[in-house]
Design a protein around this motif. Sequence first.
Motif, mmCIF file in Angstrom:
data_model
loop_
_atom_site.group_PDB
_atom_site.id
_atom_site.type_symbol
_atom_site.label_atom_id
_atom_site.label_comp_id
_atom_site.label_asym_id
_atom_site.label_seq_id
_atom_site.Cartn_x
_atom_site.Cartn_y
_atom_site.Cartn_z
ATOM 1 N N HIS A 1 3.102 -6.339 8.358
ATOM 2 C CA HIS A 1 3.361 -5.025 8.951
ATOM 3 C C HIS A 1 4.394 -4.257 8.141
ATOM 4 C CE1 HIS A 1 1.232 -5.391 12.914
ATOM 5 N NE2 HIS A 1 1.254 -6.674 12.528
ATOM 6 N N ASP A 2 5.296 -4.943 7.511
ATOM 7 C CA ASP A 2 6.288 -4.298 6.660
ATOM 8 C C ASP A 2 5.701 -4.091 5.271
ATOM 9 O OD1 ASP A 2 8.850 -4.310 8.328
ATOM 10 O OD2 ASP A 2 8.229 -6.414 8.441
ATOM 11 N N PRO A 3 6.031 -2.982 4.625
ATOM 12 C CA PRO A 3 5.580 -2.805 3.237
ATOM 13 C C PRO A 3 6.257 -3.844 2.339
ATOM 14 C CG PRO A 3 7.129 -1.077 3.839
ATOM 15 C CD PRO A 3 6.824 -1.826 5.102
ATOM 16 N N ILE A 4 5.489 -4.567 1.552
ATOM 17 C CA ILE A 4 6.026 -5.643 0.722
ATOM 18 C C ILE A 4 6.283 -5.108 -0.682
ATOM 19 C CG2 ILE A 4 5.602 -7.943 -0.221
ATOM 20 C CD1 ILE A 4 6.089 -7.781 2.827
ATOM 21 N N SER A 5 7.544 -5.225 -1.119
ATOM 22 C CA SER A 5 7.903 -4.751 -2.460
ATOM 23 C C SER A 5 7.667 -5.828 -3.517
ATOM 24 C CB SER A 5 9.362 -4.308 -2.488
ATOM 25 O OG SER A 5 10.219 -5.373 -2.069
ATOM 26 N N ILE B 1 4.807 -25.699 -1.906
ATOM 27 C CA ILE B 1 4.939 -24.277 -2.223
ATOM 28 C C ILE B 1 5.762 -23.583 -1.149
ATOM 29 C CG2 ILE B 1 3.700 -22.094 -2.496
ATOM 30 C CD1 ILE B 1 3.316 -23.820 -4.828
ATOM 31 N N ASP B 2 6.767 -22.833 -1.579
ATOM 32 C CA ASP B 2 7.509 -21.935 -0.689
ATOM 33 C C ASP B 2 7.160 -20.500 -1.075
ATOM 34 O OD1 ASP B 2 8.667 -24.173 0.287
ATOM 35 O OD2 ASP B 2 10.639 -23.838 -0.591
ATOM 36 N N VAL B 3 6.894 -19.661 -0.068
ATOM 37 C CA VAL B 3 6.580 -18.254 -0.304
ATOM 38 C C VAL B 3 7.573 -17.397 0.471
ATOM 39 C CG1 VAL B 3 4.844 -16.429 -0.159
ATOM 40 C CG2 VAL B 3 4.133 -18.794 -0.570
ATOM 41 N N SER B 4 8.162 -16.424 -0.191
ATOM 42 C CA SER B 4 9.032 -15.441 0.462
ATOM 43 C C SER B 4 8.473 -14.046 0.208
ATOM 44 C CB SER B 4 10.465 -15.518 -0.086
ATOM 45 O OG SER B 4 11.060 -16.749 0.238
ATOM 46 N N LEU B 5 8.381 -13.216 1.263
ATOM 47 C CA LEU B 5 7.965 -11.826 1.148
ATOM 48 C C LEU B 5 9.181 -10.933 1.370
ATOM 49 C CD1 LEU B 5 4.633 -11.799 3.227
ATOM 50 C CD2 LEU B 5 4.926 -12.203 0.780
ATOM 51 N N PHE B 6 9.318 -9.921 0.531
ATOM 52 C CA PHE B 6 10.466 -9.015 0.625
ATOM 53 C C PHE B 6 9.993 -7.579 0.800
ATOM 54 C CE2 PHE B 6 12.139 -12.709 -1.460
ATOM 55 C CZ PHE B 6 13.451 -12.806 -1.012
ATOM 56 N N SER B 7 10.679 -6.898 1.691
ATOM 57 C CA SER B 7 10.509 -5.462 1.826
ATOM 58 C C SER B 7 11.798 -4.848 1.288
ATOM 59 C CB SER B 7 10.285 -5.064 3.287
ATOM 60 O OG SER B 7 10.090 -3.668 3.395
ATOM 61 N N LYS B 8 11.719 -4.415 0.027
ATOM 62 C CA LYS B 8 12.905 -4.038 -0.738
ATOM 63 C C LYS B 8 13.840 -5.252 -0.804
ATOM 64 C CE LYS B 8 12.465 0.898 0.096
ATOM 65 N NZ LYS B 8 13.106 2.126 0.585
#
Length: 906
Positions: free
Chosen positions: A259-263, A325-332
């Motif tokens: 839902h958040d824009p992913i940078s 595997i570790d995955v991180s998503l960032f919004s800015k």
Amino acid sequence: MSESVAAKAGLSEAKYNKLAKTLSFRAWVTVPELVREILVYVGVVQVWSSSETNAIRPDVNRQYGLVEDAKSGIEVEVEFENESLLEEELNIQFILKDDKELKILRYVDTLDVRNYAANGAGGSDQSLILTRFSYDTQGKFLRIEGEVYPEKPSRGFVLLLANGRRVQIDNAFLPSENVSLKTGGVVNRYGGFSLFVNFVGEGALSQMSLLSEGIDGSEQIWQLSADNIVINEPMVEVQRVHVNAVKGQFEIEGWYRSHDPISHLELKLNDHAVHGLVDVVRDDGLGKSQGLRGLPVYKFRIAESIDSAFDVPSWELTRSKNLDIDVSLFSKKRRVFWGAMSPKDVQLEVSKCTSLTFDKRRSFVIGKFVTAVGHAPSRAYIEINGKKIGRTFDVITPQTSDAEPACSWFVMEEINFELKSSDKVSVFAQAGNDDFIEISSDFQPMIVSADELIESPKQEDVVKNLVEEVGYYSSVDEPLAVFVYQGEIYKKGGASTRIIQMMSALKSNGYMVALIDRTAPWDYLGNASFFDGFYKTIDIHLTVPKKLKSPMLFNLRDRLVERSSGGQGVDGRLRDKVTKSAKEGRLIQNDGSELYKRVDSHFNFSCAALLHELKPDLVVTQFAWSCEIHDVLPAGAYGLLDTHDVQHSRYDVFASAYEKFGKSAVPSLDKFKVSKDTERGYLARADACIAITEHEADQLKDMVGARNVVTAGVAINQQTVLPKVNRKDMSLLFVGNRYEPNVYGVRHFLEKDWPTLRKEYGDSIKFNVVGSVCDEFAGIELDGVTFCGVVEDLAEMYRSAALIVNPTPFGTGLAIKMVEALGYGQAIVSTIEGARGLERAVDEGAVITADYDAYAEACISVLSSSRNINAQRTRARNYVNSYMSTEVVYSNLFNFLETKLFYSKI
């Protein structure tokens, strides 16, 4: 322990329990006895400290060779209520007694709701544990994952919605790590479940429950609390993780929806950050296939070399057989998701079968493999059609460092039946204490007949395997030196002895070493003892067999043309030379010399194409007829041509011998004919030439210039101390190959000198002749003389001899058999010509020389007393210690290469 184990630390787990408001983490360190203080921060807030570790980590202790009960870990759970701080990184610092600091940074899983008891906040009943409970407002779906342990055995589970709809949970009874909760009085290790359900108009989220349908008709219900539902949680799935440790490559592929824009997104593999550009593309088709509505789905992928994407080498990245595997998503700058993934498609390739041969001559299966260093096997066994054949045996692998890439090794096993092309041959290997894993699946065995004809598979498949093997050696950190030899390395002789010794010297000086020669896959069987030792010292062994050199060249030509047309980087010179040679054969100008006749362009350009795949720092070819390879060396490679002999000088020497001794000494003089100018043209193609003696170095300098010549003789790696002889020891020994000076020298010795020695000592004196020179004396019988031929244990022949004789009346280069005899600390009587290149040994009494016409008398003088023999043996050992060590013999070569390969690049 701290002296032998590198100081390292790692974080295994970090999670936050929303319900209990606790932060827990597990970490490890390889030097617990050196830890002075442990500090743990979230952002800048300290949450825990200690002066020592508190947990035994058997996995870390095994992996790093620590004692079994070493407390190499910390396991901590602390109260933590400030959830806003979890946007910052968890910082664990191990401060050692020498003030060195080991620091670990990682985000905490803020979305984790493990240990959530569904029947009541803070309740002690853990029979239902939810690890995911989320609702998506755009897609209108609910995701629930966790573990459930009913009191009575269940035949299924149902989610009860507020509107009365019952949703059957099909994905249930999944394996779990539970060791305490029981179902029907038995610990239940299959409590896992997961559910994805569309949720539109199904009533309130707060009125859902989970029901277990007991096999006895009973029901057990858990009320689900809406207080812990995560709204609009991002969705991430890693679908594919492939790591090829042999080739040094990896690939990670997956998708996300947020839902958040992913940078940007960040990946970790086995707790190591992945560097490099991750390709991200929108994939509406994938979203539809997953049944997701509303928000778009984005597919991500990265495929890189391990060297470029990680701060650690391949062997360290893949120490663990798991791929986490570790995955991180960032919004800015804000991290909106972190999760440890369990990919659906996981492959870790640490070994690869490159050839599998059934040799009908002796009914043996022979397998050749390439294995990533760090995973080198210690034991292996063979199965045929699922049945174990023979024993579990030790594996021979190179003595390598952790920094080196893949290495070659092979196995052999005898079978008591004839293998068919349809039979499935499997090889299972074990590294350290790990489980045995299959490393040869789907590899069709090559069946070779008694007369060395390939019966199956098709020749083009055999050639393809030989060519593709080079692709497993593309990731090299250390300087790589590749030797090219237009011969079979296992065949005993001066050339192969010199090559092996020079490779060993370079390896001891920090190089990786590789060989390309003409060994065929079916040659391993008859030379098992040789390859047992050879593969302990060499890293890479590629072959261009004589019978397959032309098909290999055609295959390599097609690869080059295909790559060139596909826009891949291909050396145009190499492509054109390979293409032309495949069509015309020899490319070098026909000058009528014997050198021209020995040029094998199909072999040379096949090797050149393989060299471009290896990208070596140094290429060492053998003999003048290898010169074509130097026309098309890979960019950045320095080319040396080891001459072994100065060919035009050899012709002059043989011509003189022909005039002096006649045709019996040199039956065919023309085959040695070559002019100085012709040889100069061949040698000048290389960057520099290696001379085997100072005398030949002077000749080469006259041809190609003093700056382009370096001298490297033959060293003695390990000396053998022989027992002292007594007066009864009267055994003479000659060792040599089928070479004109050897043949004539032995024949002359038997005709002129042996009768004199027999007259002096009678039946007490014996003469053993060893090597392929014996082929020239087939059928000849003489009292006291034994023609032994090629022997397996040459050391035993040297140990049992009282005196080594070298009666050769002419020759060139350096008599390697003389160096070999000195290495065994033997007493030697040689002709003056036979001791060429060893003038200092003669001066210091390590070698006795004699005129050709007084050779028998010189032997009698040495044999006259055991004191003479033992004294000369002592002088031989002293000479070897002073002048024939690797450091002394190759010092000029090492310094020369240091200047050419390294200083010139500064």
